[in-house]
Design a protein around this motif. Structure first.
Motif, PDB file in Angstrom:
ATOM      1  N   ALA A 211      36.720  38.600  22.168  1.00  0.00           N
ATOM      2  CA  ALA A 211      35.795  39.670  21.790  1.00  0.00           C
ATOM      3  C   ALA A 211      36.478  40.715  20.910  1.00  0.00           C
ATOM      4  O   ALA A 211      35.896  41.189  19.910  1.00  0.00           O
ATOM      5  N   LEU A 212      37.718  41.082  21.233  1.00  0.00           N
ATOM      6  CA  LEU A 212      38.437  42.067  20.423  1.00  0.00           C
ATOM      7  C   LEU A 212      38.772  41.508  19.041  1.00  0.00           C
ATOM      8  O   LEU A 212      38.792  42.255  18.047  1.00  0.00           O
ATOM      9  N   LEU A 213      39.047  40.201  18.963  1.00  0.00           N
ATOM     10  CA  LEU A 213      39.263  39.576  17.657  1.00  0.00           C
ATOM     11  C   LEU A 213      38.010  39.681  16.787  1.00  0.00           C
ATOM     12  O   LEU A 213      38.087  39.950  15.583  1.00  0.00           O
ATOM     13  N   ILE A 214      36.851  39.466  17.392  1.00  0.00           N
ATOM     14  CA  ILE A 214      35.585  39.540  16.655  1.00  0.00           C
ATOM     15  C   ILE A 214      35.354  40.965  16.150  1.00  0.00           C
ATOM     16  O   ILE A 214      34.934  41.178  15.000  1.00  0.00           O
ATOM     17  N   VAL A 215      35.637  41.949  16.998  1.00  0.00           N
ATOM     18  CA  VAL A 215      35.452  43.352  16.596  1.00  0.00           C
ATOM     19  C   VAL A 215      36.461  43.746  15.530  1.00  0.00           C
ATOM     20  O   VAL A 215      36.174  44.586  14.663  1.00  0.00           O
ATOM     21  N   GLY A 216      37.659  43.139  15.578  1.00  0.00           N
ATOM     22  CA  GLY A 216      38.690  43.442  14.595  1.00  0.00           C
ATOM     23  C   GLY A 216      39.775  44.372  15.077  1.00  0.00           C
ATOM     24  O   GLY A 216      40.474  44.997  14.264  1.00  0.00           O
ATOM     25  N   VAL A 217      39.940  44.484  16.392  1.00  0.00           N
ATOM     26  CA  VAL A 217      40.985  45.351  16.954  1.00  0.00           C
ATOM     27  C   VAL A 217      42.338  44.664  16.798  1.00  0.00           C
ATOM     28  O   VAL A 217      42.496  43.494  17.179  1.00  0.00           O
ATOM     29  N   ASP A 218      43.304  45.380  16.246  1.00  0.00           N
ATOM     30  CA  ASP A 218      44.646  44.829  16.084  1.00  0.00           C
ATOM     31  C   ASP A 218      45.320  44.619  17.443  1.00  0.00           C
ATOM     32  O   ASP A 218      45.001  45.308  18.415  1.00  0.00           O
ATOM     33  N   TYR A 219      46.253  43.661  17.484  1.00  0.00           N
ATOM     34  CA  TYR A 219      47.013  43.344  18.707  1.00  0.00           C
ATOM     35  C   TYR A 219      46.092  42.970  19.875  1.00  0.00           C
ATOM     36  O   TYR A 219      46.331  43.335  21.026  1.00  0.00           O
ATOM     37  N   ALA A 220      45.015  42.240  19.537  1.00  0.00           N
ATOM     38  CA  ALA A 220      44.041  41.850  20.559  1.00  0.00           C
ATOM     39  C   ALA A 220      44.705  41.055  21.678  1.00  0.00           C
ATOM     40  O   ALA A 220      44.355  41.210  22.860  1.00  0.00           O
ATOM     41  N   ILE A 221      45.677  40.206  21.333  1.00  0.00           N
ATOM     42  CA  ILE A 221      46.335  39.399  22.353  1.00  0.00           C
ATOM     43  C   ILE A 221      47.135  40.270  23.315  1.00  0.00           C
ATOM     44  O   ILE A 221      47.262  39.960  24.504  1.00  0.00           O
ATOM     45  N   LEU A 222      47.662  41.389  22.824  1.00  0.00           N
ATOM     46  CA  LEU A 222      48.427  42.298  23.686  1.00  0.00           C
ATOM     47  C   LEU A 222      47.510  42.999  24.687  1.00  0.00           C
ATOM     48  O   LEU A 222      47.839  43.108  25.876  1.00  0.00           O
ATOM     49  N   TRP A 223      46.352  43.449  24.231  1.00  0.00           N
ATOM     50  CA  TRP A 223      45.403  44.105  25.140  1.00  0.00           C
ATOM     51  C   TRP A 223      44.829  43.087  26.132  1.00  0.00           C
ATOM     52  O   TRP A 223      44.560  43.428  27.284  1.00  0.00           O
ATOM     53  N   ALA A 224      44.654  41.845  25.679  1.00  0.00           N
ATOM     54  CA  ALA A 224      44.178  40.795  26.577  1.00  0.00           C
ATOM     55  C   ALA A 224      45.223  40.486  27.648  1.00  0.00           C
ATOM     56  O   ALA A 224      44.890  40.246  28.812  1.00  0.00           O
ATOM     57  N   LEU A 225      46.498  40.485  27.252  1.00  0.00           N
ATOM     58  CA  LEU A 225      47.579  40.254  28.218  1.00  0.00           C
ATOM     59  C   LEU A 225      47.624  41.374  29.244  1.00  0.00           C
ATOM     60  O   LEU A 225      47.839  41.125  30.440  1.00  0.00           O
ATOM     61  N   MET A 226      47.416  42.609  28.790  1.00  0.00           N
ATOM     62  CA  MET A 226      47.354  43.743  29.716  1.00  0.00           C
ATOM     63  C   MET A 226      46.203  43.564  30.710  1.00  0.00           C
ATOM     64  O   MET A 226      46.346  43.825  31.906  1.00  0.00           O
ATOM     65  N   ALA A 227      45.051  43.117  30.189  1.00  0.00           N
ATOM     66  CA  ALA A 227      43.890  42.906  31.053  1.00  0.00           C
ATOM     67  C   ALA A 227      44.163  41.810  32.085  1.00  0.00           C
ATOM     68  O   ALA A 227      43.772  41.922  33.248  1.00  0.00           O
ATOM     69  N   PHE A 228      44.839  40.739  31.647  1.00  0.00           N
ATOM     70  CA  PHE A 228      45.188  39.644  32.556  1.00  0.00           C
ATOM     71  C   PHE A 228      46.108  40.124  33.677  1.00  0.00           C
ATOM     72  O   PHE A 228      45.872  39.872  34.858  1.00  0.00           O
ATOM     73  N   LEU A 229      47.155  40.841  33.317  1.00  0.00           N
ATOM     74  CA  LEU A 229      48.131  41.288  34.310  1.00  0.00           C
ATOM     75  C   LEU A 229      47.536  42.323  35.259  1.00  0.00           C
ATOM     76  O   LEU A 229      47.681  42.223  36.486  1.00  0.00           O
ATOM     77  N   LEU A 230      46.852  43.320  34.702  1.00  0.00           N
ATOM     78  CA  LEU A 230      46.348  44.418  35.523  1.00  0.00           C
ATOM     79  C   LEU A 230      45.142  44.018  36.356  1.00  0.00           C
ATOM     80  O   LEU A 230      44.757  44.743  37.274  1.00  0.00           O
ATOM     81  N   ASN A 231      44.545  42.874  36.064  1.00  0.00           N
ATOM     82  CA  ASN A 231      43.429  42.399  36.877  1.00  0.00           C
ATOM     83  C   ASN A 231      43.879  42.059  38.295  1.00  0.00           C
ATOM     84  O   ASN A 231      43.062  41.994  39.214  1.00  0.00           O
ATOM     85  N   TYR A 232      45.193  41.840  38.491  1.00  0.00           N
ATOM     86  CA  TYR A 232      45.723  41.585  39.830  1.00  0.00           C
ATOM     87  C   TYR A 232      45.728  42.854  40.685  1.00  0.00           C
ATOM     88  O   TYR A 232      45.788  42.771  41.905  1.00  0.00           O
ATOM     89  N   ILE A 233      45.698  44.017  40.027  1.00  0.00           N
ATOM     90  CA  ILE A 233      45.681  45.280  40.771  1.00  0.00           C
ATOM     91  C   ILE A 233      44.239  45.602  41.125  1.00  0.00           C
ATOM     92  O   ILE A 233      43.402  45.772  40.235  1.00  0.00           O
ATOM     93  N   PRO A 234      43.903  45.692  42.407  1.00  0.00           N
ATOM     94  CA  PRO A 234      42.507  45.909  42.798  1.00  0.00           C
ATOM     95  C   PRO A 234      42.010  47.300  42.433  1.00  0.00           C
ATOM     96  O   PRO A 234      42.793  48.251  42.332  1.00  0.00           O
TER      97      PRO A 234
END
Length: 349
Positions: A211-234
């Protein structure tokens, strides 16, 4: 003179608890490595068992799974380094965008009677701070994973002796005249939670990345990685993951880009957290919402960042242990959900 052997001194119990917690905090580095190796081992057991069911020898199955995990670790480590390096090159562009946003905001607020110090505003709205906070968080994880060599061998030897551990547990349970059902329940619950959480976290990261790639946000993979990791924190993990991406999209794309980024995080987290995860998680965590949030704070205080990631499985272990002992079952009931308490009341009525 008679003494009650079942009597427990509350002061002594409290003091023992405080001493244990202090010891855990003192040995935080060692204990977090052991815990992480233990939970990684639990996650790895399932694919290893699957490979063994396909006639793959145990040694080869362990090697394949660990090779896959190591490859992922190296890939994401290189990705983080490359993203942070690219940001250094593009920093002047983002600084110019932020300067324009800051000046516009300054003019609007001054026009409405607000007296602001432009220098103070410039210090607060700094694009470097956004990436700096992200780099600090990832750096903490990276610093901890700097002990990956130790963790790797802990996981390796744990997996090699997995069958032997099961036999030993059975022997201990038999020797004490107790059953091993609660141990199997403990391991099964943790494996179920971690497996499902890993899959839903991967789904969250993948959807946000696309979704961030479609919008055009730079470093989309970095924000996605943050979302993946922090999703473990309830509870707060998804919010923490959204903030740096939201601020960065504001700097890069303006208000419109920030709004789309906010919508993306809201939709993905609602879809995965409230629709997908409850269905695949099944019976749930067996912990009340308050207990989950308190566990997040407590284990974060005791074990640091890694404690926040492991707060739910650690609390699940404690609840299962307390539930197994008749003397502490009442505490387990308070840690559990209202539905579990109602089921218990129905069984006794």
């Amino acid at each position: 003179m008679t003494t009650n052997k079942n009597y427990t001194n509350p002061a002594l119990t409290t003091a023992s608890f405080i001493i244990i917690i202090a010891g855990v905090m003192y040995a935080q580095t060692l204990i977090t490595q052991l815990l992480l190796a233990f939970f990684i081992g639990i996650i790895c057991i399932q694919p290893i068992r699957w490979l063994q069911s396909k006639k793959v020898p145990q040694g080869a199955a362990i090697a394949l799974v660990l090779l896959f995990i190591t490859t992922l670790f190296l890939f994401f480590g290189g990705l983080i380094g490359k993203s942070l390096s690219s940001f250094s090159n593009d920093a002047p562009i983002y600084a110019n965008n932020l300067r324009q946003i800051r000046n516009s905001l300054f003019e609007v607020l001054n026009a409405r009677g607000f007296s602001l110090n432009s220098g103070m505003l410039a210090k607060q709205l700094d694009p470097g701070k956004i990436m700096g906070l992200t780099a600090t968080f990832l750096g903490q994880l990276g610093g901890f994973m700097g002990n990956a060599f130790t963790i790797f061998f802990l996981v390796l030897f744990l997996l090699l002796e997995a069958d032997g551990v099961v036999i030993k547990i059975s022997a201990v349970a038999l020797d004490k005249g107790s059953t091993q059902s609660y141990i199997e329940k403990m391991v099964g619950s943790i494996r179920h939670y971690l497996s499902i959480k890993t899959m839903t976290s991967l789904l969250t990261g993948l959807l946000i990345w696309v979704a961030l790639l479609i919008v055009g946000v730079d470093y989309a993979i970095l924000w996605a990685l943050m979302a993946f990791l922090l999703n473990y924190i309830p509870n707060i993990g998804s919010i923490l993951a959204a903030l740096p991406a939201l601020l960065f999209s504001l700097v890069q794309l303006g208000v419109g880009g920030a709004v789309w980024t906010m919508i993306i995080f809201l939709v993905v987290n609602i879809l995965v957290g409230n629709v997908v995860e409850p269905k695949v998680m099944g019976k749930g965590l067996g912990l009340s919402t308050f207990v989950i949030f308190f566990a997040l704070i407590f284990w974060g205080f005791v074990l640091g960042t890694i404690g926040m990631f492991l707060s739910v499985p650690l609390t699940m272990i404690i609840k299962i242990i307390l539930d197994h002992n008749p003397k502490t079952r009442a505490i387990a009931i308070f840690l559990g959900t209202e539905q579990e308490a109602k089921v218990l009341l129905d069984e006794k009525s």
